[in-house]
Design a protein around this motif. Structure first.
Motif, PDB file in Angstrom:
ATOM      1  N   GLU A  53       0.868  -1.166   0.000  1.00  0.00           N
ATOM      2  CA  GLU A  53       0.000   0.000   0.000  1.00  0.00           C
ATOM      3  C   GLU A  53       0.911   1.223   0.000  1.00  0.00           C
ATOM      4  N   MET A  54       0.568   2.209  -0.822  1.00  0.00           N
ATOM      5  CA  MET A  54       1.379   3.423  -0.855  1.00  0.00           C
ATOM      6  C   MET A  54       0.518   4.647  -1.066  1.00  0.00           C
ATOM      7  N   VAL A  55       0.977   5.760  -0.513  1.00  0.00           N
ATOM      8  CA  VAL A  55       0.367   7.061  -0.749  1.00  0.00           C
ATOM      9  C   VAL A  55       1.426   7.875  -1.469  1.00  0.00           C
ATOM     10  N   ALA A  56       1.101   8.355  -2.659  1.00  0.00           N
ATOM     11  CA  ALA A  56       2.107   9.058  -3.458  1.00  0.00           C
ATOM     12  C   ALA A  56       1.437   9.989  -4.456  1.00  0.00           C
ATOM     13  N   SER A  57       2.187  11.001  -4.841  1.00  0.00           N
ATOM     14  CA  SER A  57       1.729  11.868  -5.925  1.00  0.00           C
ATOM     15  C   SER A  57       1.780  11.059  -7.224  1.00  0.00           C
ATOM     16  N   ASP A  58       1.129  11.549  -8.249  1.00  0.00           N
ATOM     17  CA  ASP A  58       1.140  10.849  -9.527  1.00  0.00           C
ATOM     18  C   ASP A  58       2.566  10.731 -10.068  1.00  0.00           C
ATOM     19  N   LYS A  59       3.355  11.779  -9.900  1.00  0.00           N
ATOM     20  CA  LYS A  59       4.734  11.765 -10.396  1.00  0.00           C
ATOM     21  C   LYS A  59       5.562  10.674  -9.705  1.00  0.00           C
ATOM     22  N   ILE A  60       5.475  10.613  -8.384  1.00  0.00           N
ATOM     23  CA  ILE A  60       6.231   9.591  -7.635  1.00  0.00           C
ATOM     24  C   ILE A  60       5.723   8.202  -7.987  1.00  0.00           C
ATOM     25  N   PHE A  61       4.406   8.047  -8.110  1.00  0.00           N
ATOM     26  CA  PHE A  61       3.844   6.755  -8.465  1.00  0.00           C
ATOM     27  C   PHE A  61       4.349   6.294  -9.827  1.00  0.00           C
ATOM     28  N   GLN A  62       4.408   7.205 -10.800  1.00  0.00           N
ATOM     29  CA  GLN A  62       4.886   6.854 -12.136  1.00  0.00           C
ATOM     30  C   GLN A  62       6.355   6.430 -12.108  1.00  0.00           C
ATOM     31  N   ILE A  63       7.152   7.065 -11.278  1.00  0.00           N
ATOM     32  CA  ILE A  63       8.563   6.673 -11.135  1.00  0.00           C
ATOM     33  C   ILE A  63       8.648   5.253 -10.587  1.00  0.00           C
ATOM     34  N   CYS A  64       7.874   4.979  -9.542  1.00  0.00           N
ATOM     35  CA  CYS A  64       7.849   3.636  -8.947  1.00  0.00           C
ATOM     36  C   CYS A  64       7.390   2.608  -9.972  1.00  0.00           C
ATOM     37  N   LEU A  65       6.311   2.909 -10.679  1.00  0.00           N
ATOM     38  CA  LEU A  65       5.764   1.986 -11.675  1.00  0.00           C
ATOM     39  C   LEU A  65       6.765   1.696 -12.788  1.00  0.00           C
ATOM     40  N   LYS A  66       7.504   2.708 -13.213  1.00  0.00           N
ATOM     41  CA  LYS A  66       8.519   2.523 -14.251  1.00  0.00           C
ATOM     42  C   LYS A  66       9.602   1.539 -13.773  1.00  0.00           C
ATOM     43  N   LYS A  67      10.041   1.692 -12.533  1.00  0.00           N
ATOM     44  CA  LYS A  67      11.048   0.775 -11.976  1.00  0.00           C
ATOM     45  C   LYS A  67      10.518  -0.644 -11.902  1.00  0.00           C
ATOM     46  N   VAL A  68       9.268  -0.785 -11.498  1.00  0.00           N
ATOM     47  CA  VAL A  68       8.657  -2.116 -11.411  1.00  0.00           C
ATOM     48  C   VAL A  68       8.561  -2.738 -12.805  1.00  0.00           C
ATOM     49  N   LYS A  69       8.096  -1.974 -13.784  1.00  0.00           N
ATOM     50  CA  LYS A  69       7.970  -2.485 -15.158  1.00  0.00           C
ATOM     51  C   LYS A  69       9.310  -2.970 -15.700  1.00  0.00           C
ATOM     52  N   GLN A  70      10.369  -2.259 -15.367  1.00  0.00           N
ATOM     53  CA  GLN A  70      11.698  -2.631 -15.852  1.00  0.00           C
ATOM     54  C   GLN A  70      12.236  -3.882 -15.154  1.00  0.00           C
ATOM     55  N   SER A  71      11.625  -4.262 -14.050  1.00  0.00           N
ATOM     56  CA  SER A  71      12.133  -5.378 -13.243  1.00  0.00           C
ATOM     57  C   SER A  71      11.398  -6.687 -13.459  1.00  0.00           C
ATOM     58  N   ILE A  72      10.297  -6.648 -14.186  1.00  0.00           N
ATOM     59  CA  ILE A  72       9.515  -7.879 -14.338  1.00  0.00           C
ATOM     60  C   ILE A  72       9.660  -8.466 -15.735  1.00  0.00           C
ATOM     61  N   ASP A  73       9.255  -9.708 -15.841  1.00  0.00           N
ATOM     62  CA  ASP A  73       9.157 -10.391 -17.129  1.00  0.00           C
ATOM     63  C   ASP A  73       7.703 -10.238 -17.576  1.00  0.00           C
ATOM     64  N   GLN A  74       7.466  -9.423 -18.589  1.00  0.00           N
ATOM     65  CA  GLN A  74       6.113  -9.093 -19.039  1.00  0.00           C
ATOM     66  C   GLN A  74       5.298 -10.325 -19.445  1.00  0.00           C
ATOM     67  N   LYS A  75       5.978 -11.414 -19.829  1.00  0.00           N
ATOM     68  CA  LYS A  75       5.275 -12.605 -20.303  1.00  0.00           C
ATOM     69  C   LYS A  75       4.927 -13.583 -19.185  1.00  0.00           C
ATOM     70  N   ASN A  76       5.598 -13.456 -18.021  1.00  0.00           N
ATOM     71  CA  ASN A  76       5.382 -14.421 -16.955  1.00  0.00           C
ATOM     72  C   ASN A  76       4.917 -13.828 -15.626  1.00  0.00           C
ATOM     73  N   ASP A  77       5.173 -12.564 -15.403  1.00  0.00           N
ATOM     74  CA  ASP A  77       4.846 -11.944 -14.119  1.00  0.00           C
ATOM     75  C   ASP A  77       3.567 -11.129 -14.236  1.00  0.00           C
ATOM     76  N   GLN A  78       2.916 -10.929 -13.092  1.00  0.00           N
ATOM     77  CA  GLN A  78       1.682 -10.164 -13.086  1.00  0.00           C
ATOM     78  C   GLN A  78       1.712  -9.152 -11.948  1.00  0.00           C
ATOM     79  N   ILE A  79       1.358  -7.899 -12.283  1.00  0.00           N
ATOM     80  CA  ILE A  79       1.254  -6.826 -11.303  1.00  0.00           C
ATOM     81  C   ILE A  79      -0.162  -6.263 -11.420  1.00  0.00           C
ATOM     82  N   ALA A  80      -0.826  -6.077 -10.289  1.00  0.00           N
ATOM     83  CA  ALA A  80      -2.154  -5.447 -10.282  1.00  0.00           C
ATOM     84  C   ALA A  80      -2.065  -4.206  -9.406  1.00  0.00           C
TER      85      ALA A  80
END
Length: 94
Positions: A35-62
């Motif tokens: 659970e996180m509370v963040a501005s849209d800018k901070i959230f987008q930074i976090c999401l970008k890092k997560v996207k770069q760390s997963i295997d798009q074909k095998n991992d799932q993020i909700a």
């Protein structure tokens, strides 16, 4: 904005990396739920890092975005009901 982020990642190394990223932006509320509370800018930074760390074909993020109205209606049961929620901390300035 408050977000709930869940993941299903089979690879231990990737799972640890994603958990570490999410832990640096929010609080772990269960093994694969943060659970996180963040501005849209901070959230987008976090999401970008997560996207770069997963295997798009095998991992799932909700990601669930909770509006202020939904957040007030959240229900916590059991041990979790006694915890202070992220964003609800009392801060004293002296």
């Amino acid at each position: 904005m408050r977000y709930v982020i869940c993941y299903d990642i089979s690879n231990n190394k990737r799972r640890k990396k994603v958990a570490d990223i999410l832990d640096s932006y929010g609080d772990r509320i269960q093994n694969s739920v943060f659970e996180m509370v963040a501005s849209d800018k901070i959230f987008q930074i976090c999401l970008k890092k997560v996207k770069q760390s997963i295997d798009q074909k095998n991992d799932q993020i909700a990601v669930y975005k909770l509006c202020a109205s939904c957040n007030r209606k959240a229900l916590y049961l059991g041990v979790a009901s006694d915890s202070c929620r992220i964003g609800e901390e009392t801060i004293f300035v002296v």
